[in-house]
Design a protein around this motif. Structure first.
Motif, PDB file in Angstrom:
ATOM      1  N   LYS A 148       0.851  -1.192   0.000  1.00  0.00           N
ATOM      2  CA  LYS A 148       0.000   0.000   0.000  1.00  0.00           C
ATOM      3  C   LYS A 148       0.882   1.235   0.000  1.00  0.00           C
ATOM      4  CE  LYS A 148      -4.132  -1.951   2.158  1.00  0.00           C
ATOM      5  NZ  LYS A 148      -5.158  -1.775   3.205  1.00  0.00           N
ATOM      6  N   ASP A 172      -3.589   5.016  -1.759  1.00  0.00           N
ATOM      7  CA  ASP A 172      -4.388   4.432  -0.679  1.00  0.00           C
ATOM      8  C   ASP A 172      -4.741   5.418   0.423  1.00  0.00           C
ATOM      9  OD1 ASP A 172      -4.523   1.552  -1.514  1.00  0.00           O
ATOM     10  OD2 ASP A 172      -2.346   1.777  -1.458  1.00  0.00           O
ATOM     11  N   ALA A 173      -3.988   6.495   0.577  1.00  0.00           N
ATOM     12  CA  ALA A 173      -4.277   7.510   1.603  1.00  0.00           C
ATOM     13  C   ALA A 173      -3.441   8.744   1.318  1.00  0.00           C
ATOM     14  CB  ALA A 173      -3.972   6.981   3.002  1.00  0.00           C
ATOM     15  N   PRO A 194      -8.795   8.401   1.144  1.00  0.00           N
ATOM     16  CA  PRO A 194      -8.951   9.165   2.393  1.00  0.00           C
ATOM     17  C   PRO A 194      -7.953  10.318   2.466  1.00  0.00           C
ATOM     18  CG  PRO A 194      -8.911   6.797   2.824  1.00  0.00           C
ATOM     19  CD  PRO A 194      -8.504   6.977   1.392  1.00  0.00           C
ATOM     20  N   TRP A 274      -3.034   8.425  10.808  1.00  0.00           N
ATOM     21  CA  TRP A 274      -3.799   8.351   9.558  1.00  0.00           C
ATOM     22  C   TRP A 274      -3.158   7.372   8.580  1.00  0.00           C
ATOM     23  CZ3 TRP A 274      -8.496  10.298   8.651  1.00  0.00           C
ATOM     24  CH2 TRP A 274      -8.960  10.405   7.332  1.00  0.00           C
ATOM     25  N   TYR A 278      -4.526   3.418   7.284  1.00  0.00           N
ATOM     26  CA  TYR A 278      -4.876   3.059   5.911  1.00  0.00           C
ATOM     27  C   TYR A 278      -3.790   2.283   5.170  1.00  0.00           C
ATOM     28  CZ  TYR A 278      -8.921   5.957   6.610  1.00  0.00           C
ATOM     29  OH  TYR A 278     -10.098   6.460   7.091  1.00  0.00           O
TER      30      TYR A 278
END
Length: 282
Positions: A148, A172-173, A194, A274, A278
């Motif tokens: 990720k 992915d984030a 996100p 955060w 994720y």
């Protein structure tokens, strides 16, 4: 293309109004711009230089951190790939349990050593090409052991980070620091990854990273349907994450004499939570 030219309004700065922020951290007010000092971080030796291909071009990137760790693309301020963005990437790579950080060289080796040079380099940036560089960087990390990958950035890089949440499906984030893309580049209401975003209450880069821009971003992210957080730090201005000794010298040379380790640490803590949520989950 006029994308992100709102940043250039720094020459007509206006003070941002106070508001009810989400976090409570104090910084002192900042003001005028002056050229920064020249310096480099000794930590530069920790990076591996790689070349990444996309379309019909090749660009350099700088990688640090454990192989097979979750990846994070770290995007430069308007200065270019300088000591401060390397400091940020190194810090990210050393977080527990660790990330693999990659800095793509969006300026192709050029670095602004004063405000005029940085403005000229940003003016000449191909923003859509930069988004392609980000996508190629994300895919390089995924092809080299990172299952990720997130994107983060500062100032110009913050705006590009949010744009990547809209335009780069492999992301992915995202965590963005004090920057919002122009509507020409990307509409945050169309974000697909996100997004966490950080702004200083006293940031006076009008329309780009001031409190009005932050609140507008929050409204658009609400409409996107993706998980999001927008944090506004009371009493803080632009570039408050630049807390290395060299970064502090440059901010002071630019008239920014605030130092607040608590604000920086709070933002890093939120960043870590955060990205961990994720990028470390199955």
């Amino acid at each position: 293309m006029a994308a992100l030219r709102l940043l250039l309004r720094v020459r007509t700065l206006a003070a941002s109004p106070a508001s009810a922020p989400l976090s409570h951290v104090a910084c002192r007010r900042v003001s005028a711009l002056r050229p920064p000092v020249r310096s480099m971080a000794a930590a530069s030796d920790a990076f591996q230089k790689v070349q990444i291909h996309r379309d019909d071009t090749t660009f350099d990137a700088y990688v640090v951190g454990k192989e097979n760790a979750p990846g994070i693309v770290v995007l430069q301020e308007w200065w270019g790939v300088d000591f401060e963005v390397k400091n940020h990437a190194l810090h990210i790579s050393q977080m527990n349990p660790g990330f693999r950080a990659l800095i793509p060289d969006l300026y192709r080796g050029k670095v602004g050593l004063d405000v005029a040079e940085a403005q000229h380099l940003m003016d000449g940036l191909d923003w859509q090409g930069a988004v392609k560089d980000i996508r190629a960087s994300v895919n390089w990390l995924k092809a080299n052991g990172s299952s990720k990958v997130g994107v983060t950035g500062y100032c110009m890089g913050g705006a590009l980070s949010i744009a990547s949440a809209v335009l780069v499906p492999e992301v992915d984030a995202v965590v963005a620091f004090y920057g919002v893309p122009s509507s020409e580049l990307a509409d945050p209401s169309q974000a697909k990854a996100p997004v966490q975003a950080h702004f200083g209450e006293l940031d006076n880069f009008v329309g780009f990273s001031d409190i009005t821009a932050a609140k507008s971003l929050e409204e658009k992210l609400k409409r996107s349907g993706v998980p999001y957080e927008v944090h506004i730090y009371p009493g803080c201005a632009h570039a408050f994450m630049n807390a290395s000794p060299d970064g502090i010298k440059r901010r002071k040379a630019m008239g920014m004499d605030d130092e607040n380790p608590a604000a920086t640490e709070l933002a890093w803590s939120r960043f870590r939570s955060w990205m961990g949520a994720y990028l470390l989950s199955p």
